[in-house]
Design a protein around this motif. Structure first.
Motif, PDB file in Angstrom:
ATOM      1  N   ALA A   1      -5.676  -3.338  10.431  1.00 26.86           N
ATOM      2  CA  ALA A   1      -4.536  -4.361  10.335  1.00 26.86           C
ATOM      3  C   ALA A   1      -4.560  -5.026  11.464  1.00 26.86           C
ATOM      4  O   ALA A   1      -4.149  -6.174  11.508  1.00 26.86           O
ATOM      5  N   ILE A   2      -4.626  -4.461  12.795  1.00 25.61           N
ATOM      6  CA  ILE A   2      -4.534  -5.294  13.861  1.00 25.61           C
ATOM      7  C   ILE A   2      -5.241  -6.431  13.834  1.00 25.61           C
ATOM      8  O   ILE A   2      -5.181  -7.548  14.276  1.00 25.61           O
TER       9      ILE A   2
ATOM     10  N   VAL B   1      -4.090 -14.485  10.736  1.00 26.35           N
ATOM     11  CA  VAL B   1      -2.728 -14.823  10.390  1.00 26.35           C
ATOM     12  C   VAL B   1      -2.347 -16.332  10.512  1.00 26.35           C
ATOM     13  O   VAL B   1      -2.729 -16.848  11.654  1.00 26.35           O
ATOM     14  N   GLY B   2      -1.962 -16.891   9.625  1.00 28.11           N
ATOM     15  CA  GLY B   2      -1.773 -18.514   9.625  1.00 28.11           C
ATOM     16  C   GLY B   2      -2.781 -19.289   9.180  1.00 28.11           C
ATOM     17  O   GLY B   2      -2.667 -20.412   9.147  1.00 28.11           O
TER      18      GLY B   2
ATOM     19  N   LEU C   1      -4.972 -11.907   3.421  1.00 26.22           N
ATOM     20  CA  LEU C   1      -4.842 -11.072   4.464  1.00 26.22           C
ATOM     21  C   LEU C   1      -4.649  -9.753   4.146  1.00 26.22           C
ATOM     22  O   LEU C   1      -5.571  -8.690   4.374  1.00 26.22           O
ATOM     23  N   PHE C   2      -3.854  -9.299   3.359  1.00 24.78           N
ATOM     24  CA  PHE C   2      -3.943  -8.076   2.421  1.00 24.78           C
ATOM     25  C   PHE C   2      -4.992  -7.351   1.830  1.00 24.78           C
ATOM     26  O   PHE C   2      -5.466  -6.235   1.871  1.00 24.78           O
ATOM     27  N   SER C   3      -5.676  -8.333   1.161  1.00 23.24           N
ATOM     28  CA  SER C   3      -6.988  -8.095   0.453  1.00 23.24           C
ATOM     29  C   SER C   3      -8.064  -7.643   1.488  1.00 23.24           C
ATOM     30  O   SER C   3      -8.902  -6.810   1.250  1.00 23.24           O
TER      31      SER C   3
ATOM     32  N   GLN D   1     -11.725  -3.691   3.761  1.00 23.11           N
ATOM     33  CA  GLN D   1     -12.485  -3.399   5.022  1.00 23.11           C
ATOM     34  C   GLN D   1     -12.082  -1.821   5.155  1.00 23.11           C
ATOM     35  O   GLN D   1     -12.850  -1.350   5.719  1.00 23.11           O
ATOM     36  N   TYR D   2     -10.778  -1.677   5.065  1.00 16.79           N
ATOM     37  CA  TYR D   2     -10.514  -0.126   5.587  1.00 16.79           C
ATOM     38  C   TYR D   2     -10.854   0.876   4.335  1.00 16.79           C
ATOM     39  O   TYR D   2     -11.612   1.969   4.831  1.00 16.79           O
TER      40      TYR D   2
END
Length: 212
Positions: free
Chosen positions: A151-152, A159-160, A167-169, A174-175
């Motif tokens: 997430a970090i 971001v941006g 981003l969430f996808s 990856q997680y």
């Protein structure tokens, strides 16, 4: 064994930074090549913490941070050395090894926070369950720290520059991949702990009793 584990740890960290520029696909999902390498570093700190104690694991994490910073400085120096006429791949060299300061910063920030979480969660679970259930603390500590790490890194690095939905996808994809790898490598955690405990105890560390 402790020396080999530390050498492998810092080597994998540097390798993950170098190969992160390569993207590969699993079906419709796109992942950085570093995903197959970086997750193993959590296994190594868990093994070190299990056998040599929390302080040893934290020293490994700090050594990894220093090593990454030094490696990045030397890589930047190599990029800015005047290229010889016979070397016709300066742009490719910069593209592969350069990256951006933002991505580098995101990687280091995610690393130092997530690795500290991994070590602390691992040892809190050990205090609660004793030397039992190595598989549980290995997977829970890695699962929690990998979520924070992913997430970090994605947020700070992208971001941006990409839509919020993307981003969430990226974070979820990856997680999930890292979590699956962490579960698969659990037998290797037991194997490395067993090998390390067979050695003569290192007087610098407190060697704990064998996990079941």
């Amino acid at each position: 064994m402790y020396i080999y584990l530390n050498g492998l740890f810092v080597g994998l960290l540097i390798l993950s930074n170098i190969i992160s520029v390569k993207l590969f696909s699993v079906g419709d999902f796109i992942l950085p090549a570093a995903a197959i390498v970086y997750v193993v570093t959590y296994l190594i700190t868990d093994v070190i913490g299990e056998v040599y104690g929390k302080d040893a694991a934290m020293r490994t994490v700090k050594a990894g941070l220093v090593t990454q910073i030094v490696a990045l400085l030397f890589i930047l120096a190599a990029i800015h050395l005047p290229a010889a006429e016979a070397f016709g791949m300066q742009s490719e060299f910069e593209a592969i090894l350069g990256g951006s300061f933002r991505v580098m910063f995101a990687s280091l920030l995610a690393y130092i926070i997530s690795q500290h979480i991994d070590v602390n969660v691992f040892h809190r679970l050990k205090m609660k369950h004793g030397t039992q259930k190595l598989w549980l603390r290995n997977n829970l500590s890695t699962a929690s720290s990998q979520l924070i790490d992913t997430a970090i890194f994605i947020a700070v690095a992208f971001v941006g520059t990409v839509p919020t939905g993307v981003l969430f996808s990226m974070i979820i994809t990856q997680y999930v991949f890292k979590f699956v790898v962490a579960i698969v490598d659990t037998p290797f955690t037991y194997l490395l702990v067993k090998i390390a405990r067979k050695e003569k105890p290192n007087p610098l560390f407190h060697t704990e009793v064998k996990a079941s």
